[in-house]
Design a protein around this motif. Structure first.
Motif, PDB file in Angstrom:
ATOM      1  N   PHE A  22      -2.334   4.357  -8.034  1.00 17.83           N
ATOM      2  CA  PHE A  22      -1.798   3.084  -7.603  1.00 17.83           C
ATOM      3  C   PHE A  22      -0.363   4.063  -7.845  1.00 17.83           C
ATOM      4  N   PHE A  23       0.584   2.199  -7.543  1.00 18.17           N
ATOM      5  CA  PHE A  23       1.937   3.042  -7.111  1.00 18.17           C
ATOM      6  C   PHE A  23       2.461   1.534  -8.027  1.00 18.17           C
ATOM      7  N   VAL A  24       3.203   2.053  -9.126  1.00 14.03           N
ATOM      8  CA  VAL A  24       3.834   0.745  -9.639  1.00 14.03           C
ATOM      9  C   VAL A  24       5.647   1.097  -9.203  1.00 14.03           C
ATOM     10  N   LEU A  25       6.317  -0.394  -8.879  1.00 15.64           N
ATOM     11  CA  LEU A  25       8.234   0.259  -8.427  1.00 15.64           C
ATOM     12  C   LEU A  25       8.308  -0.773  -9.645  1.00 15.64           C
ATOM     13  N   SER A  26       8.652  -0.263 -10.666  1.00 16.25           N
ATOM     14  CA  SER A  26       8.956  -0.479 -12.124  1.00 16.25           C
ATOM     15  C   SER A  26      11.093  -1.060 -11.689  1.00 16.25           C
ATOM     16  N   LYS A  27      11.973  -0.221 -11.150  1.00 13.03           N
ATOM     17  CA  LYS A  27      12.678  -1.190 -10.744  1.00 13.03           C
ATOM     18  C   LYS A  27      12.991  -1.969 -10.003  1.00 13.03           C
ATOM     19  N   GLY A  28      12.331  -3.463 -10.266  1.00 12.55           N
ATOM     20  CA  GLY A  28      11.280  -4.804  -9.912  1.00 12.55           C
ATOM     21  C   GLY A  28      12.729  -5.314  -8.655  1.00 12.55           C
ATOM     22  N   HIS A  29      13.625  -5.503  -9.168  1.00 13.93           N
ATOM     23  CA  HIS A  29      14.359  -5.926  -8.829  1.00 13.93           C
ATOM     24  C   HIS A  29      15.020  -5.774  -7.133  1.00 13.93           C
ATOM     25  N   CYS A  30      14.377  -4.112  -6.654  1.00 14.31           N
ATOM     26  CA  CYS A  30      14.326  -3.859  -5.094  1.00 14.31           C
ATOM     27  C   CYS A  30      13.240  -4.387  -4.557  1.00 14.31           C
ATOM     28  N   ALA A  31      12.363  -5.168  -4.792  1.00 15.50           N
ATOM     29  CA  ALA A  31      11.530  -5.435  -4.606  1.00 15.50           C
ATOM     30  C   ALA A  31      11.601  -5.854  -2.904  1.00 15.50           C
ATOM     31  N   ALA A  32      12.860  -5.994  -2.094  1.00 20.37           N
ATOM     32  CA  ALA A  32      12.884  -6.117  -0.759  1.00 20.37           C
ATOM     33  C   ALA A  32      12.298  -5.209  -0.060  1.00 20.37           C
ATOM     34  N   ALA A  33      12.888  -3.413  -0.711  1.00 22.79           N
ATOM     35  CA  ALA A  33      12.103  -2.494  -0.055  1.00 22.79           C
ATOM     36  C   ALA A  33      10.292  -2.370   0.661  1.00 22.79           C
ATOM     37  N   LEU A  34      10.122  -2.365  -1.374  1.00 22.61           N
ATOM     38  CA  LEU A  34       8.343  -2.892  -0.963  1.00 22.61           C
ATOM     39  C   LEU A  34       8.154  -3.533  -0.357  1.00 22.61           C
ATOM     40  N   TYR A  35       8.382  -4.750  -0.700  1.00 20.05           N
ATOM     41  CA  TYR A  35       7.681  -5.815   0.779  1.00 20.05           C
ATOM     42  C   TYR A  35       8.096  -5.179   2.155  1.00 20.05           C
ATOM     43  N   THR A  36       8.948  -4.795   1.886  1.00 21.86           N
ATOM     44  CA  THR A  36       9.173  -4.196   3.783  1.00 21.86           C
ATOM     45  C   THR A  36       7.989  -3.293   4.192  1.00 21.86           C
ATOM     46  N   THR A  37       8.278  -2.281   3.100  1.00 20.66           N
ATOM     47  CA  THR A  37       7.326  -1.598   2.954  1.00 20.66           C
ATOM     48  C   THR A  37       5.636  -1.714   3.663  1.00 20.66           C
ATOM     49  N   LEU A  38       5.182  -2.533   2.150  1.00 20.97           N
ATOM     50  CA  LEU A  38       4.330  -3.137   2.210  1.00 20.97           C
ATOM     51  C   LEU A  38       3.873  -3.510   3.384  1.00 20.97           C
ATOM     52  N   SER A  39       4.183  -4.425   4.551  1.00 22.02           N
ATOM     53  CA  SER A  39       4.120  -5.053   5.963  1.00 22.02           C
ATOM     54  C   SER A  39       4.310  -4.418   6.602  1.00 22.02           C
ATOM     55  N   HIS A  40       5.668  -3.286   6.536  1.00 22.86           N
ATOM     56  CA  HIS A  40       4.917  -2.134   8.003  1.00 22.86           C
ATOM     57  C   HIS A  40       3.668  -1.606   7.752  1.00 22.86           C
ATOM     58  N   ALA A  41       2.914  -1.439   6.301  1.00 25.52           N
ATOM     59  CA  ALA A  41       1.544  -0.933   6.475  1.00 25.52           C
ATOM     60  C   ALA A  41       0.097  -1.819   6.585  1.00 25.52           C
ATOM     61  N   GLY A  42       0.923  -2.751   6.992  1.00 30.94           N
ATOM     62  CA  GLY A  42      -0.299  -3.716   6.983  1.00 30.94           C
ATOM     63  C   GLY A  42      -0.983  -4.603   5.789  1.00 30.94           C
ATOM     64  N   PHE A  43      -0.222  -4.596   4.606  1.00 33.54           N
ATOM     65  CA  PHE A  43      -0.760  -4.985   3.424  1.00 33.54           C
ATOM     66  C   PHE A  43      -0.605  -6.885   3.450  1.00 33.54           C
ATOM     67  N   PHE A  44       0.493  -6.914   3.672  1.00 30.29           N
ATOM     68  CA  PHE A  44       0.555  -8.494   4.830  1.00 30.29           C
ATOM     69  C   PHE A  44       1.904  -8.438   5.579  1.00 30.29           C
ATOM     70  N   PRO A  45       1.417 -10.131   6.820  1.00 29.26           N
ATOM     71  CA  PRO A  45       2.141  -9.494   8.538  1.00 29.26           C
ATOM     72  C   PRO A  45       4.047  -9.643   7.663  1.00 29.26           C
ATOM     73  N   ARG A  46       4.106  -8.619   8.984  1.00 29.34           N
ATOM     74  CA  ARG A  46       5.771  -8.120   9.211  1.00 29.34           C
ATOM     75  C   ARG A  46       6.774  -9.584   9.277  1.00 29.34           C
ATOM     76  N   GLU A  47       5.441 -10.975   9.799  1.00 28.12           N
ATOM     77  CA  GLU A  47       6.289 -12.262   9.310  1.00 28.12           C
ATOM     78  C   GLU A  47       6.800 -12.710   8.681  1.00 28.12           C
ATOM     79  N   GLU A  48       5.960 -12.355   7.314  1.00 26.31           N
ATOM     80  CA  GLU A  48       6.860 -12.881   6.198  1.00 26.31           C
ATOM     81  C   GLU A  48       7.326 -12.888   5.468  1.00 26.31           C
ATOM     82  N   LEU A  49       8.182 -11.276   5.852  1.00 31.34           N
ATOM     83  CA  LEU A  49       9.479 -11.024   5.540  1.00 31.34           C
ATOM     84  C   LEU A  49      10.767 -12.034   5.348  1.00 31.34           C
TER      85      LEU A  49
END
Length: 296
Positions: free
Chosen positions: A88-115
């Motif tokens: 489990f991973f929790v980004l408690s400092k949720g205002h830094c969502a852009a870094a989390l979204y980018t990392t997740l997209s690079h791993a394939g959790f969802f398409p990078r084209e969504e960024l």
């Protein structure tokens, strides 16, 4: 509500990257992580400049930690984001969502084209992470002080189920001024949750000022130790130190990592500047940042 779908091709690339990482020498591992972090910073830059909002300073201070977790440590499966035996991973400092979204997209959790849809009307990529929209997000975060208590619950639940899973949480250092975090740490120590790792992104800046001017935290390492943690103090941009610190507990206690970082890391005019907590670079600044990151 339907979540974003996995990007199967990018997930396959992520699996290959993880396999290369596992076979690599320590020096090669650092090179692989550093290149991935550079690519993440470039995408965060484009994401925030396109949305005309975001928290790029904190995104950059946490990028190397997120990169190491997802490309070197976490036992997760982007194709099965709710896999029962996942870490489990929790980004408690949720205002830094852009870094989390980018990392997740690079791993394939969802398409990078969504960024590029980040923070746009009807986008799934809200300004703070939403577990009902984005695969890989364990809990909605944004109100500071809430993420670590959830991670404590995840760690305890994994123990009760006997999965062997670990739970990780990254908090901002200003967030450590919230009493709920200290209550969570006491509970984790009382329960002996040695499968919990909390990471403090210690960039020493919070919205508007330095942490020590607002509500001093030091000596943070001694306070965490007094609350029952196995404490590791590291350079939060040194991949060798990050990897070592993210290893399992050796004492039967929860692990607390004080990761000394630099807000805006990687872009000279952003580094250690409080105004980049929530600021969007101009077109000229975006181009300068691109050039600096291209040569990183």
């Amino acid at each position: 509500m339907q979540m974003l779908a996995c990007d199967e091709a990018r997930t396959a690339s992520w699996r290959d990257a993880r396999a290369r990482f596992e076979k690599a020498t320590p020096e090669e591992q650092v090179e692989l992580l550093a290149e991935q972090a550079r690519l993440t910073r470039l995408d965060v830059l484009e994401t925030i400049s396109g949305a005309n909002l975001g928290h790029i300073g904190g995104d950059y201070s946490v990028t190397d930690l997120l990169t190491t977790l997802y490309f070197g440590v976490l036992n997760v499966d982007p194709a099965q984001p709710r896999w029962d035996e996942r870490d489990f991973f929790v980004l408690s400092k949720g205002h830094c969502a852009a870094a989390l979204y980018t990392t997740l997209s690079h791993a394939g959790f969802f398409p990078r084209e969504e960024l590029p849809t980040f923070a746009q009307p009807l986008s799934d990529l809200n300004g703070h992470p939403n577990r009902n929209k984005v695969p890989g997000v364990e809990t909605n975060t944004g109100p500071l002080g809430h993420g670590l208590p959830v991670a404590v619950g995840c760690a305890y639940g994994a123990r009760l189920r006997g999965t062997g899973a670990r739970a990780f949480a990254i908090m901002g250092d200003g967030e450590m001024q919230e009493g709920s975090n200290w209550e969570a740490i006491m509970s984790a120590a009382q329960l002996g949750l040695d499968n919990l790792t909390l990471v403090v992104d210690r960039n020493r800046l919070q919205q508007g000022a330095r942490t020590e001017e607002t509500n001093a935290l030091d000596p943070l390492d001694e306070k965490l130790a007094a609350f029952g943690c196995e404490v590791r103090v590291i350079d939060g941009h040194d991949f060798t130190q990050i990897l070592a610190a993210l290893a399992p507990s050796t004492t039967g206690k929860p692990v607390a990592i004080v990761a000394n970082t630099v807000k805006g890391k990687g872009v000279s005019f952003m580094e250690d500047r409080v105004e980049w907590h929530h600021k969007v670079p101009s077109a000229e600044q975006v181009e300068q940042a691109r050039q600096e990151l291209a040569g990183a």
